[in-house]
Design an enzyme around this catalytic site. Structure first.
Site: not given
Ligand SMILES: NC(=O)c1ccc[n+]([C@@H]2O[C@H](COP(=O)([O-])OP(=O)(O)OC[C@H]3O[C@@H](n4cnc5c(N)ncnc54)[C@H](O)[C@@H]3O)[C@@H](O)[C@H]2O)c1
Ligand SMILES: O=C(O)C[C@H](O)C(=O)O
Length: 311
Positions: A7-9, A11, A32, A82, A95, A119, A175
Site C-alpha cells: 500500500g503506497a498510499g 500512510v 501497490d 474512511r 479491507n 489497515s 483502535h
C-alpha cells in the site's frame, strides 16, 4: 535489513519516507496494486536522499511480490481509508478481503517476516491476519496504540503548554472512536502526575479529544490522517528492526492478559527483534477494568464479521 510496505498510499508512502530519512532500514520496498504508483512514490522518496542525507534504498513495484522477498518486516497499509462521517468499522467489507490476500502473498516470499497491520478496522484486521495465516502471535502486530498515545501526548502538551516529549502517556484498548482508553490516571509530566496541573474536567476533555483524534482529522482533511500514522509505524518498525525493546501499546493476541482471550486488542508490549516479546500487565483500577472489558466486547463483536472469510 529489508522492510516491505504494501500500500503506497498516504500512510504507506509516509512510513517509507520516515524509515528512509531516519535510516531505520537499509532497504524499503513499496508495493501497490495501482500501476506505476509505488514506483513513482519510491522514486520521489529516493530523490530526497541527497538533501536529507540518507542511504536507504527505496524501490517500488506493482503487485510483484517476488521483489519483496526476504523482508524482515512487512507493513500492511493496503485498503481504503474512511471518509468524514464514517467509522473505521465500516471499512471491514472491502479491507478484510484485501488484507487476507496481501498477508498470504507476502508470506510466500518472506516466510519469516514480522507483520505489522495498519489497515482498518485495525484490531479486526490484525486478528484476521493471525487467524488466516496461523503465524505465531509474536509475529503479528497491529499498529494503533503508538498513534493514539502520540495524539494523547499531543493533546496533553497543548493543555499543559509543555513539550510533548516531556509527557509520558499511553492509550490502550481498541483502535476505535469509542473503544480506545487514554490512561489519564497514569499520564505524567516528567514523572509528575498530570492531575497536579490539570483539572478533572480538562483531563476528560483531553481524553475525549484523543478518542476522536482520527475522526477530527478525517473531518478536516476529507480522508484519514497520514503523517502521524506513518511516523508511528516507523517508530514501531524501528523497535523491531533495531531490537530496541521499547514499550509500545500494540494490538496483539491476548490469552488471559487483561482477563481477555481470543481477540487482538491494544495492550502495552515490549517490541524487539522477535516482534511482541512481552505483554506488560498494568494494574488497572475498577473503572479502567470496566472500560477495557467493554472495549474488548466491541472488538470481539466486530471480529464476528470475519466468520465467512475465515470459514
Ligand atoms: N491503524 C492506524 O492507526 C491507521 C492510521 C491511518 C490509516 N489507517 C488505515 O490504513 C489504510 C490506508 O490508509 P491510507 O490513508 O494510506 O489510504 P490510501 O488510499 O492513501 O492508500 C491505500 C493504498 O492501498 C492500495 N491498495 C488497495 N488494495 C491493494 C492491494 N490489494 N494490494 C496492494 N495495494 C493495495 C491502494 O491502491 C492505495 O494506494 C486505511 O484502511 C486506513 O483506515 C490506519
Ligand atoms: O481515523 C482513521 O480512520 C485512520 C486512523 O485509524 C487514525 O486514527 O488516524
Amino acid at each position: 535489513m529489508k522492510v516491505t510496505i504494501v500500500g503506497a498510499g498516504n500512510v504507506g508512502a509516509t512510513c517509507a519516507d520516515v524509515i528512509s530519512y531516519r535510516g531505520i532500514a537499509s532497504e524499503v520496498v513499496l508495493l501497490d496494486i495501482k500501476e506505476g504508483f509505488a514506483e513513482g512514490k519510491a522514486l520521489d522518496i529516493m530523490q530526497c536522499a541527497t538533501n536529507t542525507g540518507f542511504n536507504t534504498k527505496v524501490s517500488g513495484v506493482t503487485n510483484d511480490y517476488s521483489k519483496t522477498a526476504n523482508s524482515s518486516v512487512v507493513v500492511i497499509t493496503s485498503g481504503i481509508p474512511r471518509k468524514p462521517g464514517m467509522t473505521r468499522e465500516e471499512l471491514i467489507g472491502i479491507n478484510a478481503g484485501i488484507v487476507k490476500t496481501v498477508v498470504e502473498s507476502v508470506l510466500v516470499h518472506s516466510p519469516e517476516a514480522i507483520i505489522v497491520v495498519v489497515s482498518n478496522p485495525m484490531d479486526t484486521m490484525t486478528y484476521l491476519a493471525l487467524k488466516s495465516t496461523g503465524l505465531p502471535k509474536n509475529r503479528i502486530i497491529g499498529m494503533g496504540g503508538a498513534l493514539d498515545s502520540s495524539r494523547f501526548r499531543t493533546y496533553l502538551s497543548m493543555a499543559l503548554d509543555k513539550p510533548a516529549n516531556d509527557i509520558s502517556a499511553m492509550v490502550i484498548g481498541g483502535h476505535g472512536d469509542t473503544t480506545m482508553i487514554p490512561l489519564t490516571r497514569l499520564a505524567s509530566y516528567n514523572g509528575i502526575p498530570v492531575s497536579q496541573f490539570l483539572s478533572e474536567e480538562a483531563l476528560q476533555k483531553v481524553a475525549a479529544d484523543t478518542m476522536v483524534g482520527g475522526a477530527t482529522l478525517t473531518g478536516l482533511l476529507g480522508t484519514s490522517a497520514w503523517y502521524a500514522p506513518g511516523a508511528s509505524v516507523a517508530y514501531l518498525v524501528d523497535s523491531i528492526l533495531n531490537d530496541q525493546k521499547k514499550m509500545i501499546a500494540c494490538s496483539v493476541f491476548v490469552e488471559g492478559e487483561y482477563e481477555q482471550n481470543d481477540i487482538c486488542i491494544g495492550v502495552p508490549c515490549i517490541i524487539g527483534k522477535n516482534g511482541v516479546e512481552e505483554i506488560i500487565e498494568i494494574e488497572l483500577n475498577d473503572s479502567e477494568k470496566a472500560k477495557f472489558a467493554k472495549s474488548a466486547e466491541a472488538v470481539r463483536q466486530m471480529n464476528d464479521a470475519l466468520k465467512s472469510i475465515l470459514a
